[in-house]
Design a protein around this motif. Structure first.
Motif, PDB file in Angstrom:
ATOM      1  N   TYR A   1       0.815  -1.214   0.000  1.00  0.00           N
ATOM      2  CA  TYR A   1       0.000   0.000   0.000  1.00  0.00           C
ATOM      3  C   TYR A   1       0.850   1.267   0.000  1.00  0.00           C
ATOM      4  CZ  TYR A   1      -4.096  -2.875   0.846  1.00  0.00           C
ATOM      5  OH  TYR A   1      -5.103  -3.799   0.720  1.00  0.00           O
ATOM      6  N   ILE A   2       2.154   1.112  -0.049  1.00  0.00           N
ATOM      7  CA  ILE A   2       3.036   2.276  -0.083  1.00  0.00           C
ATOM      8  C   ILE A   2       3.091   2.828  -1.504  1.00  0.00           C
ATOM      9  CG2 ILE A   2       5.419   3.061   0.182  1.00  0.00           C
ATOM     10  CD1 ILE A   2       5.732   1.053   2.440  1.00  0.00           C
ATOM     11  N   ARG A   3       2.808   4.116  -1.642  1.00  0.00           N
ATOM     12  CA  ARG A   3       2.848   4.796  -2.927  1.00  0.00           C
ATOM     13  C   ARG A   3       4.092   5.681  -2.996  1.00  0.00           C
ATOM     14  NH1 ARG A   3      -3.513   6.785  -2.908  1.00  0.00           N
ATOM     15  NH2 ARG A   3      -4.451   4.709  -3.178  1.00  0.00           N
ATOM     16  N   PRO A   4       4.408   6.203  -4.175  1.00  0.00           N
ATOM     17  CA  PRO A   4       5.604   7.056  -4.288  1.00  0.00           C
ATOM     18  C   PRO A   4       5.610   8.241  -3.327  1.00  0.00           C
ATOM     19  CG  PRO A   4       4.848   6.411  -6.465  1.00  0.00           C
ATOM     20  CD  PRO A   4       3.807   5.933  -5.504  1.00  0.00           C
ATOM     21  N   ASP A   5       4.416   8.765  -2.977  1.00  0.00           N
ATOM     22  CA  ASP A   5       4.377   9.930  -2.094  1.00  0.00           C
ATOM     23  C   ASP A   5       4.262   9.553  -0.619  1.00  0.00           C
ATOM     24  OD1 ASP A   5       1.816   8.946  -2.272  1.00  0.00           O
ATOM     25  OD2 ASP A   5       0.839  10.905  -2.444  1.00  0.00           O
ATOM     26  N   THR A   6       4.228   8.259  -0.303  1.00  0.00           N
ATOM     27  CA  THR A   6       4.122   7.831   1.095  1.00  0.00           C
ATOM     28  C   THR A   6       5.458   8.005   1.809  1.00  0.00           C
ATOM     29  OG1 THR A   6       2.453   6.167   0.506  1.00  0.00           O
ATOM     30  CG2 THR A   6       3.532   5.937   2.647  1.00  0.00           C
ATOM     31  N   GLN A   7       5.437   8.715   2.920  1.00  0.00           N
ATOM     32  CA  GLN A   7       6.644   8.905   3.716  1.00  0.00           C
ATOM     33  C   GLN A   7       6.532   8.301   5.112  1.00  0.00           C
ATOM     34  OE1 GLN A   7       8.458  12.856   3.611  1.00  0.00           O
ATOM     35  NE2 GLN A   7       7.113  13.429   1.926  1.00  0.00           N
ATOM     36  N   TRP A   8       5.294   8.188   5.608  1.00  0.00           N
ATOM     37  CA  TRP A   8       5.091   7.723   6.978  1.00  0.00           C
ATOM     38  C   TRP A   8       3.926   6.746   7.046  1.00  0.00           C
ATOM     39  CZ3 TRP A   8       8.699   9.112  10.428  1.00  0.00           C
ATOM     40  CH2 TRP A   8       9.451  10.268  10.165  1.00  0.00           C
ATOM     41  N   ILE A   9       4.072   5.741   7.904  1.00  0.00           N
ATOM     42  CA  ILE A   9       2.967   4.847   8.245  1.00  0.00           C
ATOM     43  C   ILE A   9       2.692   5.019   9.733  1.00  0.00           C
ATOM     44  CG2 ILE A   9       2.203   2.461   8.469  1.00  0.00           C
ATOM     45  CD1 ILE A   9       3.890   1.780   6.044  1.00  0.00           C
ATOM     46  N   GLY A  10       1.448   5.357  10.047  1.00  0.00           N
ATOM     47  CA  GLY A  10       1.059   5.520  11.438  1.00  0.00           C
ATOM     48  C   GLY A  10       0.282   4.305  11.919  1.00  0.00           C
ATOM     49  N   PHE A  11       0.718   3.714  13.010  1.00  0.00           N
ATOM     50  CA  PHE A  11       0.005   2.590  13.626  1.00  0.00           C
ATOM     51  C   PHE A  11      -0.849   3.156  14.757  1.00  0.00           C
ATOM     52  CE2 PHE A  11       3.482   0.694  11.429  1.00  0.00           C
ATOM     53  CZ  PHE A  11       3.095  -0.596  11.094  1.00  0.00           C
ATOM     54  N   ILE A  12      -2.168   3.059  14.621  1.00  0.00           N
ATOM     55  CA  ILE A  12      -3.066   3.682  15.585  1.00  0.00           C
ATOM     56  C   ILE A  12      -4.104   2.680  16.074  1.00  0.00           C
ATOM     57  CG2 ILE A  12      -2.777   5.983  14.595  1.00  0.00           C
ATOM     58  CD1 ILE A  12      -5.490   5.614  13.202  1.00  0.00           C
ATOM     59  N   ASP A  13      -4.833   3.075  17.109  1.00  0.00           N
ATOM     60  CA  ASP A  13      -5.976   2.309  17.590  1.00  0.00           C
ATOM     61  C   ASP A  13      -7.246   2.881  16.971  1.00  0.00           C
ATOM     62  OD1 ASP A  13      -4.394   0.689  19.183  1.00  0.00           O
ATOM     63  OD2 ASP A  13      -4.602   1.980  20.945  1.00  0.00           O
ATOM     64  N   ASP A  14      -8.359   2.165  17.127  1.00  0.00           N
ATOM     65  CA  ASP A  14      -9.605   2.656  16.526  1.00  0.00           C
ATOM     66  C   ASP A  14     -10.229   3.799  17.321  1.00  0.00           C
ATOM     67  OD1 ASP A  14     -10.667   1.323  18.712  1.00  0.00           O
ATOM     68  OD2 ASP A  14     -11.396  -0.383  17.550  1.00  0.00           O
ATOM     69  N   ASP A  15      -9.614   4.177  18.445  1.00  0.00           N
ATOM     70  CA  ASP A  15     -10.105   5.336  19.195  1.00  0.00           C
ATOM     71  C   ASP A  15      -9.048   6.438  19.289  1.00  0.00           C
ATOM     72  OD1 ASP A  15      -8.352   4.033  20.859  1.00  0.00           O
ATOM     73  OD2 ASP A  15      -9.707   3.917  22.586  1.00  0.00           O
TER      74      ASP A  15
END
Length: 206
Positions: free
Chosen positions: A140-154
């Motif tokens: 799911y990483i695209r050329p403009d992706t710099q960060w992946i955030g791991f979050i909770d549903d709240d």
């Protein structure tokens, strides 16, 4: 200086707006007469919606929780260009009732609010679902992706501007982990530092 004061004084606003608040006099409230009141305060201006397409947010939850989270997510994510990649258990895995929404219904609801959402079904316990993201996210990483955030549903961010300002302190072309360990005491006692929990964390995609 207490932490709250320190935080307010360090807030980075380019400009402040002057706002006058007032109210008309009222008759007696109980035995107290309420006079006309007026106060002038300085507030931060409303900022234009930022472009945060460099961020992909990910997490693990249920279909029911995912649709319930939309009201909160849209306050900080709508129209910013961020994408969500969420792992869920297969439909009906826990015997949910007929009111459990289907994945395509949830995707349409998010799209209506200006949020791009991808849902990936996976089995296993909750730890396994989060770990599965490590295999899923690279596609799911695209050329403009710099960060992946791991979050909770709240997870709730008050300002996407603040999130971007924080991330831009770091060089996304290098391997970066931005966040803190979980505040869950049993995890800290049992296994040391655990980076899943709380508001989440960010990984760069060099």
């Amino acid at each position: 200086m207490d932490p709250a004061t320190s935080f307010l004084e360090s807030a980075d606003f380019d400009q402040l707006l002057t706002l006058q608040l007032g109210g008309k006099a009222h008759g007696l409230v109980g035995s107290i007469e309420v006079p006309e009141t007026s106060i002038t305060v300085e507030v931060a201006p409303t900022l234009a919606t930022p472009n945060a397409a460099e961020i992909v947010f990910s997490g693990a939850t249920t279909l029911k929780r995912l649709i319930e989270s939309l009201d909160a997510f849209k306050h900080w994510a709508a129209g910013t260009g961020v994408r969500f990649v969420i792992v869920v258990e297969p439909y009906g895995a826990n015997g949910e009732g007929p009111d459990e929404p289907f994945g395509d219904e949830i995707i349409r609801a998010y799209a209506k609010e200006g949020i791009e959402l991808d849902i990936v079904e996976a089995g296993g316990d909750w730890t396994g679902l989060y770990v599965s993201l490590l295999d899923i996210l690279p596609s799911y990483i695209r050329p403009d992706t710099q960060w992946i955030g791991f979050i909770d549903d709240d997870t709730f961010f008050f300002s996407m501007h603040s999130v971007l300002r924080m991330l831009h302190k770091y060089d996304a072309s290098e391997a970066q982990w931005v966040g803190t360990h979980s505040e869950y005491t049993p995890w800290l006692w049992g296994g040391g530092i655990n980076c899943v929990g709380g508001a989440g964390f960010f990984l760069s995609t060099p």
